[in-house]
Design a protein around this motif. Structure first.
Motif, PDB file in Angstrom:
ATOM      1  N   ASP A 185       0.818  -1.216   0.000  1.00  0.00           N
ATOM      2  CA  ASP A 185       0.000   0.000   0.000  1.00  0.00           C
ATOM      3  C   ASP A 185       0.853   1.267   0.000  1.00  0.00           C
ATOM      4  N   GLU A 186       2.096   1.156   0.482  1.00  0.00           N
ATOM      5  CA  GLU A 186       3.001   2.316   0.542  1.00  0.00           C
ATOM      6  C   GLU A 186       3.713   2.566  -0.786  1.00  0.00           C
ATOM      7  N   LEU A 187       3.554   1.661  -1.753  1.00  0.00           N
ATOM      8  CA  LEU A 187       4.251   1.749  -3.032  1.00  0.00           C
ATOM      9  C   LEU A 187       3.407   2.518  -4.047  1.00  0.00           C
ATOM     10  N   PRO A 188       4.038   3.205  -4.969  1.00  0.00           N
ATOM     11  CA  PRO A 188       5.476   3.538  -5.000  1.00  0.00           C
ATOM     12  C   PRO A 188       5.781   4.884  -4.354  1.00  0.00           C
ATOM     13  N   GLU A 189       4.787   5.463  -3.666  1.00  0.00           N
ATOM     14  CA  GLU A 189       4.954   6.810  -3.117  1.00  0.00           C
ATOM     15  C   GLU A 189       6.030   6.890  -2.042  1.00  0.00           C
ATOM     16  N   ASN A 190       6.043   5.913  -1.128  1.00  0.00           N
ATOM     17  CA  ASN A 190       6.935   5.983   0.027  1.00  0.00           C
ATOM     18  C   ASN A 190       8.111   5.019  -0.025  1.00  0.00           C
ATOM     19  N   TYR A 191       8.005   3.973  -0.844  1.00  0.00           N
ATOM     20  CA  TYR A 191       9.094   3.023  -1.013  1.00  0.00           C
ATOM     21  C   TYR A 191       9.151   2.598  -2.478  1.00  0.00           C
ATOM     22  N   PRO A 192      10.336   2.338  -3.005  1.00  0.00           N
ATOM     23  CA  PRO A 192      10.441   1.940  -4.413  1.00  0.00           C
ATOM     24  C   PRO A 192       9.900   0.536  -4.645  1.00  0.00           C
ATOM     25  N   LEU A 193       9.363   0.320  -5.829  1.00  0.00           N
ATOM     26  CA  LEU A 193       8.858  -0.993  -6.205  1.00  0.00           C
ATOM     27  C   LEU A 193       9.950  -2.054  -6.157  1.00  0.00           C
ATOM     28  N   ALA A 194      11.195  -1.648  -6.411  1.00  0.00           N
ATOM     29  CA  ALA A 194      12.306  -2.600  -6.401  1.00  0.00           C
ATOM     30  C   ALA A 194      12.489  -3.228  -5.024  1.00  0.00           C
ATOM     31  N   ASP A 195      12.214  -2.477  -3.956  1.00  0.00           N
ATOM     32  CA  ASP A 195      12.336  -3.031  -2.609  1.00  0.00           C
ATOM     33  C   ASP A 195      11.325  -4.151  -2.396  1.00  0.00           C
ATOM     34  N   ALA A 196      10.101  -3.909  -2.821  1.00  0.00           N
ATOM     35  CA  ALA A 196       9.070  -4.934  -2.692  1.00  0.00           C
ATOM     36  C   ALA A 196       9.404  -6.148  -3.549  1.00  0.00           C
ATOM     37  N   ASP A 197       9.999  -5.912  -4.695  1.00  0.00           N
ATOM     38  CA  ASP A 197      10.370  -7.004  -5.587  1.00  0.00           C
ATOM     39  C   ASP A 197      11.341  -7.957  -4.889  1.00  0.00           C
ATOM     40  N   LEU A 198      12.355  -7.403  -4.248  1.00  0.00           N
ATOM     41  CA  LEU A 198      13.321  -8.232  -3.531  1.00  0.00           C
ATOM     42  C   LEU A 198      12.680  -8.920  -2.326  1.00  0.00           C
ATOM     43  N   LEU A 199      11.845  -8.191  -1.636  1.00  0.00           N
ATOM     44  CA  LEU A 199      11.232  -8.726  -0.429  1.00  0.00           C
ATOM     45  C   LEU A 199      10.326  -9.912  -0.755  1.00  0.00           C
ATOM     46  N   ILE A 200       9.472  -9.740  -1.762  1.00  0.00           N
ATOM     47  CA  ILE A 200       8.513 -10.793  -2.092  1.00  0.00           C
ATOM     48  C   ILE A 200       9.218 -12.005  -2.686  1.00  0.00           C
ATOM     49  N   GLU A 201      10.327 -11.794  -3.356  1.00  0.00           N
ATOM     50  CA  GLU A 201      11.086 -12.924  -3.891  1.00  0.00           C
ATOM     51  C   GLU A 201      11.497 -13.890  -2.788  1.00  0.00           C
ATOM     52  N   GLY A 202      11.784 -13.352  -1.610  1.00  0.00           N
ATOM     53  CA  GLY A 202      12.218 -14.199  -0.502  1.00  0.00           C
ATOM     54  C   GLY A 202      11.093 -14.771   0.333  1.00  0.00           C
ATOM     55  N   MET A 203       9.857 -14.393   0.064  1.00  0.00           N
ATOM     56  CA  MET A 203       8.726 -14.876   0.863  1.00  0.00           C
ATOM     57  C   MET A 203       8.185 -16.167   0.241  1.00  0.00           C
ATOM     58  N   VAL A 204       8.874 -17.247   0.504  1.00  0.00           N
ATOM     59  CA  VAL A 204       8.559 -18.531  -0.142  1.00  0.00           C
ATOM     60  C   VAL A 204       7.563 -19.366   0.666  1.00  0.00           C
ATOM     61  N   ASP A 205       7.170 -18.883   1.847  1.00  0.00           N
ATOM     62  CA  ASP A 205       6.329 -19.710   2.717  1.00  0.00           C
ATOM     63  C   ASP A 205       4.969 -19.075   2.994  1.00  0.00           C
ATOM     64  N   MET A 206       4.478 -18.266   2.078  1.00  0.00           N
ATOM     65  CA  MET A 206       3.175 -17.652   2.279  1.00  0.00           C
ATOM     66  C   MET A 206       2.069 -18.703   2.231  1.00  0.00           C
ATOM     67  N   LEU A 228      -0.638  -9.566  -6.645  1.00  0.00           N
ATOM     68  CA  LEU A 228      -0.743 -10.698  -7.560  1.00  0.00           C
ATOM     69  C   LEU A 228       0.350 -10.661  -8.625  1.00  0.00           C
ATOM     70  N   TRP A 229       0.696  -9.467  -9.072  1.00  0.00           N
ATOM     71  CA  TRP A 229       1.762  -9.363 -10.081  1.00  0.00           C
ATOM     72  C   TRP A 229       3.092  -9.845  -9.515  1.00  0.00           C
ATOM     73  N   PHE A 230       3.418  -9.397  -8.313  1.00  0.00           N
ATOM     74  CA  PHE A 230       4.675  -9.812  -7.683  1.00  0.00           C
ATOM     75  C   PHE A 230       4.690 -11.311  -7.421  1.00  0.00           C
ATOM     76  N   ILE A 231       3.579 -11.853  -6.927  1.00  0.00           N
ATOM     77  CA  ILE A 231       3.523 -13.281  -6.630  1.00  0.00           C
ATOM     78  C   ILE A 231       3.610 -14.094  -7.917  1.00  0.00           C
ATOM     79  N   ASP A 232       2.909 -13.636  -8.958  1.00  0.00           N
ATOM     80  CA  ASP A 232       2.969 -14.315 -10.250  1.00  0.00           C
ATOM     81  C   ASP A 232       4.385 -14.306 -10.804  1.00  0.00           C
ATOM     82  N   ARG A 233       5.096 -13.264 -10.513  1.00  0.00           N
ATOM     83  CA  ARG A 233       6.471 -13.115 -11.010  1.00  0.00           C
ATOM     84  C   ARG A 233       7.437 -14.059 -10.297  1.00  0.00           C
ATOM     85  N   HIS A 234       7.288 -14.168  -8.985  1.00  0.00           N
ATOM     86  CA  HIS A 234       8.266 -14.920  -8.188  1.00  0.00           C
ATOM     87  C   HIS A 234       7.759 -16.288  -7.710  1.00  0.00           C
ATOM     88  N   HIS A 235       6.468 -16.419  -7.471  1.00  0.00           N
ATOM     89  CA  HIS A 235       5.931 -17.670  -6.920  1.00  0.00           C
ATOM     90  C   HIS A 235       4.669 -18.071  -7.682  1.00  0.00           C
TER      91      HIS A 235
END
Length: 280
Positions: A185-206, A228-235
């Protein structure tokens, strides 16, 4: 002396008591000011007190709000992810902002505390309108013998208790799946999308069922599409267990960045730097 002895017996070390809480136990403003002047209480900010000799911690402030004060507030977003070790590789040091979620803002004294962390309030209804997602807290009393609060704070959907300090005070914080949506919800105004990209890549146990429930009840089209876009991309296999027919993604395109590219599946505009891994 009986009243000050009683106060020592009902106010745990480290925690903070505000004037309404003290008044509910029969302590007038005059009495409290007298105790503070005599050194029986310390006043870290106007209208809030704690036992003398205790160090001030931001966690203690939140526990006090959730239990003694009974404010329906929970820790969420990036703060909750960091507390669970989900973002340490992106932010080596815990960010200076503590994200709190609830139906109404915390009392004014919270912002006046001399802490290195800044509290940031977000309305729960930004993402979840149903009351079952609000942190279900009420005033609790610390049982010194049992070393627990009575009654125990009741977590809401997507909220869990994380113990803090040697006393095992319960902090109500978002589980990773809910915290992820709060962070997005804070993206992209307060944090870059790239940060979320790295973070979600490591969330393998959702947990897919919890993720589906959260997305189905989420009120933000932007958050749902991005998640959904991030999850579709990484998981992508995770989505095999998520019924997307239950998730309302709204209509039309959402422009998140200027001069980006349009992902046609989720109808969001993303940075061109992310296009090379997109399937659409």
């Amino acid at each position: 002396m009986k009243k000050i002895n009683k106060l020592q017996a009902i106010l745990p070390d480290l925690l903070l008591a505000d004037a309404p809480w003290l008044a509910s136990w029969g302590y007038s403003g005059v009495q409290v000011n007298k105790y503070a002047a005599s050194g029986w209480l310390q006043r870290p900010a106007r209208g809030v007190y704690m036992r003398p000799g205790c160090r001030l911690h931001w966690q203690a402030a939140v526990v006090s709000l959730q239990t003694l004060v009974g404010a329906p507030l929970s820790i969420g977003g990036l703060t909750a992810l960091e507390m669970q070790g989900r973002a340490h590789f992106i932010y080596p040091q815990m960010p200076g902002k503590i994200f709190l979620y609830g139906p109404k803002p915390p009392p004014g004294w919270l912002a006046k505390l001399n802490l290195s962390k800044k509290f940031v309030f977000r309305k729960t209804t930004r993402l979840f309108a149903a009351r079952k997602y609000w942190c279900q807290t009420g005033r609790c009393q610390w049982d010194f013998a049992a070393e627990r609060f009575v009654p125990q704070p009741q977590p809401a959907v997507g909220i869990m208790a994380r113990m803090w300090s040697e006393r095992n005070f319960p902090l109500q914080i978002s589980v990773p799946e809910r915290a992820l949506l709060e962070f997005i919800d804070e993206l992209p105004e307060n944090y870059p999308l790239a940060d979320a990209d790295l973070l979600i890549e490591g969330m393998v146990d959702m947990k897919p069922q919890l993720l589906q429930d959260l997305l189905a009840d989420c009120t933000s089209v932007k958050v749902k599409r991005l998640a959904l876009w991030f999850i579709d991309r990484h998981h992508p296999r995770l989505l095999d267990h998520v019924d997307q027919q239950c998730i309302d993604l709204g209509r039309g395109n959402r422009v998140l960045v200027k001069e980006g590219f349009l992902d046609r599946k989720y109808r969001i505009t993303l940075p061109k730097s992310m296009k090379h891994v997109s399937k659409y």
